[in-house]
Design an enzyme around this catalytic site. Sequence first.
Site, short mmCIF file in Angstrom:
data_model
loop_
_atom_site.label_atom_id
_atom_site.label_comp_id
_atom_site.label_asym_id
_atom_site.label_seq_id
_atom_site.Cartn_x
_atom_site.Cartn_y
_atom_site.Cartn_z
N LYS A 104 43.01 26.52 48.10
CA LYS A 104 41.65 27.07 48.08
C LYS A 104 40.64 25.92 48.06
O LYS A 104 40.82 24.93 47.33
CB LYS A 104 41.50 27.94 46.84
N SER A 149 39.12 36.12 40.29
CA SER A 149 39.14 35.58 41.65
C SER A 149 40.51 35.41 42.28
O SER A 149 40.61 35.18 43.48
CB SER A 149 38.40 34.24 41.69
N SER A 172 37.16 35.26 44.47
CA SER A 172 36.73 34.22 45.37
C SER A 172 37.87 33.56 46.15
O SER A 172 37.62 32.77 47.06
CB SER A 172 35.96 33.15 44.58
#
Length: 467
Positions: A83, A183, A159
């Site tokens: 990520k 997230s 996220s």
Amino acid sequence: MSADRDIAYASAVLLLDLYRSRALSPVEVTLRLLDRLDTLQPRINAFCIVDRDGALAAARESERRWQRGEAAGRLDGVPVTIKDLMLMRGFPTLRGSRLVDPDQDWSEDAPAVARLREAGAVILGKTTTPEFGWKALGDSPLTGITRNPWDLTRTPGGSSAGAAAACAAGIGPLHLGSDGAGSIRVPSAFTGIFGLKPSFGRVPAYPLSAMGLLAHLGPMARTVTDAALMLTVLSQPDHRDSFALPPENTDWRDGIEGGVRGWRIAYSPTLGYAKVDPEIDDAVTKAVRQFETLGAVVEEVGTIFPSPREALFTLWAAGAAKLLDAYPQEKYMLVDSGLGATAAEGRRISAVDYLGADLVRTALSQSMAAFHQKHELLLTPMMPIPALPVGQDLNDPATERHWIDWSPFSYPFNMTRQPAASIPCGLTRAGLPIGLQIVGPLYADARVLRAARAFETTQPERRPPLP
């Protein structure tokens, strides 16, 4: 194993077995996944960086090691993604923002990335995130909209948006995500994969998040065993994180097949304050019954604690303000408008109000510690709604003013620092994934994984309608 789609959806555990028997090579797998990435990226926009040369070089080195019978680590040759909130040497970490200057030193790996390299993993690239990971949706001013492989008109959540989309789409078995208020678990629920938010400090982090004790790192995968394998690597120590738990020589797969017979498990359909879509309520209720079939004693409970929404928002808004304080105010027009508005509210929070919210967090942790004296686990819906349409920040604008208002099951367990996972438990009539949340006592990560694996054995494999 001949079909490209079978390789795309092969687990990390299976890939390692095939490498060991020389039925498949890391180079072959990497090439096929890069081809799949090229095909699907224009549709789902899961990646902000693709390290094609680095991935192939790592795969070739892995192939040579397997040929010599000298695998370097637990993930030798297994494709992974990172990520874009975590440092990865050689590439900028722009965090979904136009504020971050790409022209700076990018020579350091974050602890989790370093551990993956040491284990021999093949890093395909970096996955998309909303700006600074501030919301549970999959769009940012820098990278645009990331889409859900189950329905391209829907968000994958956030996220860890790109990580979830790539995982669900069969672009790698293992994905590194982060979870400050849901997230990892929100996008896992929206895309039908397994995601674990481990206990705080289980996976060392550096640099530390502006969200402080809310922020966790963890694995996202299509199977529970793969996630446990990845956690085994990620949880290795790193001196840069002063909050990291003491190192343990633990293989998180150990005991994972032990089942839940005799366990006392609580089920709260609403936590006493959430409104849940009827289809989701029905699917989660059926999932909970599976735990009874597996031999657990399940008790339905109502309110466990008052909604901590206001305390969470205080902590979150203050963190958002701190995030943006690192950048010149004249550039704030480049920022996601929702992030800007949240940060503006954060600047008005007093130290007394912030400490009050922190006391609420402490009380919530104490409440859950007492709760788990009677219950080994807590089950809830992961999300009360299916994945939102892209471009839509609120589910019900008449009653909501922030994304946390449609994610009431996620953030309490960031506040308490407990391990919590999302596991697929069905589809809506429209074909959108539904997630079940499994919450364990603080540091009982093994218990959550074991329960998730037991439930996983009752479920069919589900794949999105992609080629």
